[in-house]
Design a protein around this motif. Structure first.
Motif, mmCIF file in Angstrom:
data_model
loop_
_atom_site.group_PDB
_atom_site.id
_atom_site.type_symbol
_atom_site.label_atom_id
_atom_site.label_comp_id
_atom_site.label_asym_id
_atom_site.label_seq_id
_atom_site.Cartn_x
_atom_site.Cartn_y
_atom_site.Cartn_z
ATOM 1 N N LEU A 59 0.829 -1.205 0.000
ATOM 2 C CA LEU A 59 0.000 0.000 0.000
ATOM 3 C C LEU A 59 0.864 1.255 0.000
ATOM 4 N N HIS A 60 1.912 1.251 0.796
ATOM 5 C CA HIS A 60 2.777 2.428 0.915
ATOM 6 C C HIS A 60 3.991 2.364 -0.026
ATOM 7 N N HIS A 61 4.293 1.182 -0.525
ATOM 8 C CA HIS A 61 5.410 0.879 -1.443
ATOM 9 C C HIS A 61 6.623 1.805 -1.293
ATOM 10 N N PRO A 62 7.278 1.792 -0.132
ATOM 11 C CA PRO A 62 8.471 2.642 0.046
ATOM 12 C C PRO A 62 9.579 2.246 -0.920
ATOM 13 N N ASN A 63 10.191 3.241 -1.529
ATOM 14 C CA ASN A 63 11.330 3.031 -2.430
ATOM 15 C C ASN A 63 10.997 2.161 -3.632
ATOM 16 N N SER A 64 9.739 2.142 -4.049
ATOM 17 C CA SER A 64 9.334 1.377 -5.232
ATOM 18 C C SER A 64 8.367 2.226 -6.048
ATOM 19 N N TYR A 65 8.683 2.385 -7.337
ATOM 20 C CA TYR A 65 7.860 3.224 -8.204
ATOM 21 C C TYR A 65 7.657 2.510 -9.538
ATOM 22 N N LEU A 66 6.409 2.499 -10.001
ATOM 23 C CA LEU A 66 6.057 1.778 -11.217
ATOM 24 C C LEU A 66 5.381 2.690 -12.241
ATOM 25 N N ARG A 67 5.439 2.240 -13.479
ATOM 26 C CA ARG A 67 4.611 2.791 -14.544
ATOM 27 C C ARG A 67 3.833 1.616 -15.128
ATOM 28 N N TYR A 68 2.542 1.818 -15.371
ATOM 29 C CA TYR A 68 1.737 0.711 -15.884
ATOM 30 C C TYR A 68 0.479 1.257 -16.560
ATOM 31 N N GLU A 234 -7.077 -9.780 -7.739
ATOM 32 C CA GLU A 234 -5.927 -10.617 -8.081
ATOM 33 C C GLU A 234 -4.680 -9.743 -8.067
ATOM 34 N N GLN A 235 -3.556 -10.312 -7.601
ATOM 35 C CA GLN A 235 -2.307 -9.569 -7.499
ATOM 36 C C GLN A 235 -1.163 -10.406 -8.058
ATOM 37 N N GLU A 236 -0.064 -9.722 -8.424
ATOM 38 C CA GLU A 236 1.126 -10.436 -8.858
ATOM 39 C C GLU A 236 2.366 -9.604 -8.538
ATOM 40 N N ASN A 237 3.501 -10.251 -8.633
ATOM 41 C CA ASN A 237 4.778 -9.582 -8.426
ATOM 42 C C ASN A 237 5.136 -8.848 -9.707
ATOM 43 N N ALA A 238 5.171 -7.513 -9.662
ATOM 44 C CA ALA A 238 5.462 -6.707 -10.843
ATOM 45 C C ALA A 238 6.954 -6.515 -11.055
ATOM 46 N N GLY A 239 7.772 -7.108 -10.187
ATOM 47 C CA GLY A 239 9.219 -6.984 -10.283
ATOM 48 C C GLY A 239 9.818 -6.455 -8.996
ATOM 49 N N ASN A 240 10.991 -6.973 -8.628
ATOM 50 C CA ASN A 240 11.680 -6.538 -7.410
ATOM 51 C C ASN A 240 10.818 -6.714 -6.168
ATOM 52 N N ASN A 241 10.027 -7.781 -6.171
ATOM 53 C CA ASN A 241 9.162 -8.111 -5.036
ATOM 54 C C ASN A 241 8.128 -7.033 -4.741
ATOM 55 N N ARG A 242 7.736 -6.278 -5.742
ATOM 56 C CA ARG A 242 6.661 -5.289 -5.599
ATOM 57 C C ARG A 242 5.365 -5.905 -6.100
ATOM 58 N N TRP A 243 4.462 -6.204 -5.176
ATOM 59 C CA TRP A 243 3.177 -6.804 -5.521
ATOM 60 C C TRP A 243 2.151 -5.703 -5.737
ATOM 61 N N ILE A 244 1.324 -5.896 -6.770
ATOM 62 C CA ILE A 244 0.325 -4.895 -7.120
ATOM 63 C C ILE A 244 -0.867 -5.596 -7.756
ATOM 64 N N VAL A 268 -11.558 -3.579 -13.243
ATOM 65 C CA VAL A 268 -10.289 -2.880 -13.428
ATOM 66 C C VAL A 268 -9.184 -3.911 -13.630
ATOM 67 N N GLU A 269 -8.359 -3.703 -14.644
ATOM 68 C CA GLU A 269 -7.208 -4.562 -14.880
ATOM 69 C C GLU A 269 -5.967 -3.697 -15.055
ATOM 70 N N ALA A 270 -4.851 -4.157 -14.517
ATOM 71 C CA ALA A 270 -3.595 -3.423 -14.633
ATOM 72 C C ALA A 270 -2.532 -4.351 -15.207
ATOM 73 N N GLY A 271 -1.622 -3.774 -16.013
ATOM 74 C CA GLY A 271 -0.574 -4.584 -16.620
ATOM 75 C C GLY A 271 0.483 -3.712 -17.256
ATOM 76 N N SER A 272 1.372 -4.341 -18.047
ATOM 77 C CA SER A 272 2.491 -3.650 -18.700
ATOM 78 C C SER A 272 3.329 -2.887 -17.671
ATOM 79 N N PHE A 273 3.681 -3.559 -16.586
ATOM 80 C CA PHE A 273 4.417 -2.913 -15.496
ATOM 81 C C PHE A 273 5.868 -2.634 -15.874
ATOM 82 N N GLN A 274 6.316 -1.447 -15.547
ATOM 83 C CA GLN A 274 7.717 -1.064 -15.713
ATOM 84 C C GLN A 274 8.217 -0.502 -14.383
ATOM 85 N N THR A 275 9.376 -0.973 -13.944
ATOM 86 C CA THR A 275 9.962 -0.451 -12.715
ATOM 87 C C THR A 275 10.736 0.819 -13.027
ATOM 88 N N LEU A 276 10.441 1.894 -12.320
ATOM 89 C CA LEU A 276 11.138 3.153 -12.519
ATOM 90 C C LEU A 276 12.410 3.182 -11.672
#
Length: 297
Positions: A59-68, A234-244, A268-276
């Protein structure tokens, strides 16, 4: 802001969605077993304690930023947005509507909206403040989950098939000894369902909820949540152990202020995750969005 969709409407949204719907997250103990033979040796509640701590971190995702990309179908129509998490909060640009590219006028209006946020930070931070209230409520409700419900292992442990590892499957129902500490927490007393937790990471993979009995807020004068509603996350690991979240569905009926009944149908569906690489100001996030060509479809 946007992961919060279940947090607002699921784990929590059990409340916010229904009601109108870690601090420092504890780490998962490394010595907890994850072999299928020993899963049931753990008390069901212990999985929820860890999963709730992980949800708070997500929820707070410290030090993790995504684009999707986020695809939403609701009463406002069918819309796809390009989303960037900035250090100030999430920002999104509408890029598709009803399955088609934006018209020139629609794109012009969207660009103007975003440029206005750059020119007027106060407008943007009003938007962020509203999201902050939802995040605060989510935080409070997630912390209640271990004690608000009674958890039992699901016979047969049916797997989703979407997770590479073994999943722990728990059914949940309201704990009759739980006393809701706030009006939004009342929503938890009318919810039951099933939860799939990755046995290795202790992250929630899928959560289903059914509103099996009516829930009133303010004796029904503020809101009345009708039984029969459904929620799915439904959730998944979007990379670097960041679940979303990758999928959120809600089908809920609410009567507000004893006057109007609202039927909420949202997918609502989310995808195409990129780690910033790191945090950026919201203004830079907007410029990144505006510099990206719109999709042809």
């Amino acid at each position: 802001m946007l992961k919060g969709r279940w947090i607002r409407a699921g784990f929590l949204g059990l409340s916010t969605c229904l009601a109108g719907l870690c601090a420092t997250a504890q780490s998962v103990p490394a010595n907890k077993p994850d072999s299928s033979a020993s899963l049931s040796a753990e008390a069901p509640r212990s999985w929820i304690v860890d999963a709730a701590a992980n949800e708070l971190r997500a929820l707070h995702h410290p030090n993790s930023y995504l684009r999707y990309r986020m695809h939403t179908i609701d009463l406002k129509g069918d819309q796809v947005r390009d989303v960037i998490e900035s250090k100030d909060g999430s920002i999104a640009r509408l890029i598709l509507r009803d399955g088609r590219p934006l018209t020139e006028e629609e794109d012009k209006a969207e660009r103007q909206r975003l440029n206005n946020m750059i020119a007027s930070p106060s407008d943007y931070f009003k938007h962020v403040k509203n999201d902050g209230e939802g995040r605060k409520l989510a935080d409070q409700l997630i912390r209640l989950m271990p004690d608000a419900m009674i958890y039992t292992y699901t016979p047969g442990q049916p797997q989703t098939g979407k997770n590479n590892g073994t999943e722990v499957v728990l059914d949940y129902k309201p704990n009759p000894k739980f006393s809701p500490p706030s009006a939004p927490a009342q929503a938890l007393t009318g919810l039951e369902g099933r939860m799939w937790i990755d046995a290795k990471s202790h992250e929630v993979v899928r959560m289903e909820g059914t509103i099996f009995r009516a829930v009133n807020f303010g004796w029904g004068m503020v809101a009345h949540i009708y039984p029969g509603g459904h929620l799915v996350l439904e959730q998944e690991n979007a990379g670097n152990n960041r679940w979303i979240f990758t999928k959120f569905q809600e089908d809920v009926s609410v009567r507000a202020l004893m006057v109007k009944t609202i039927h909420v149908h949202t997918n609502v569906e989310a995808g195409s995750f990129q780690t910033l690489p790191g945090p950026i100001p919201y203004q830079d996030a907007i410029r990144m969005l505006l510099d990206t060509p719109l999709p042809k479809k």
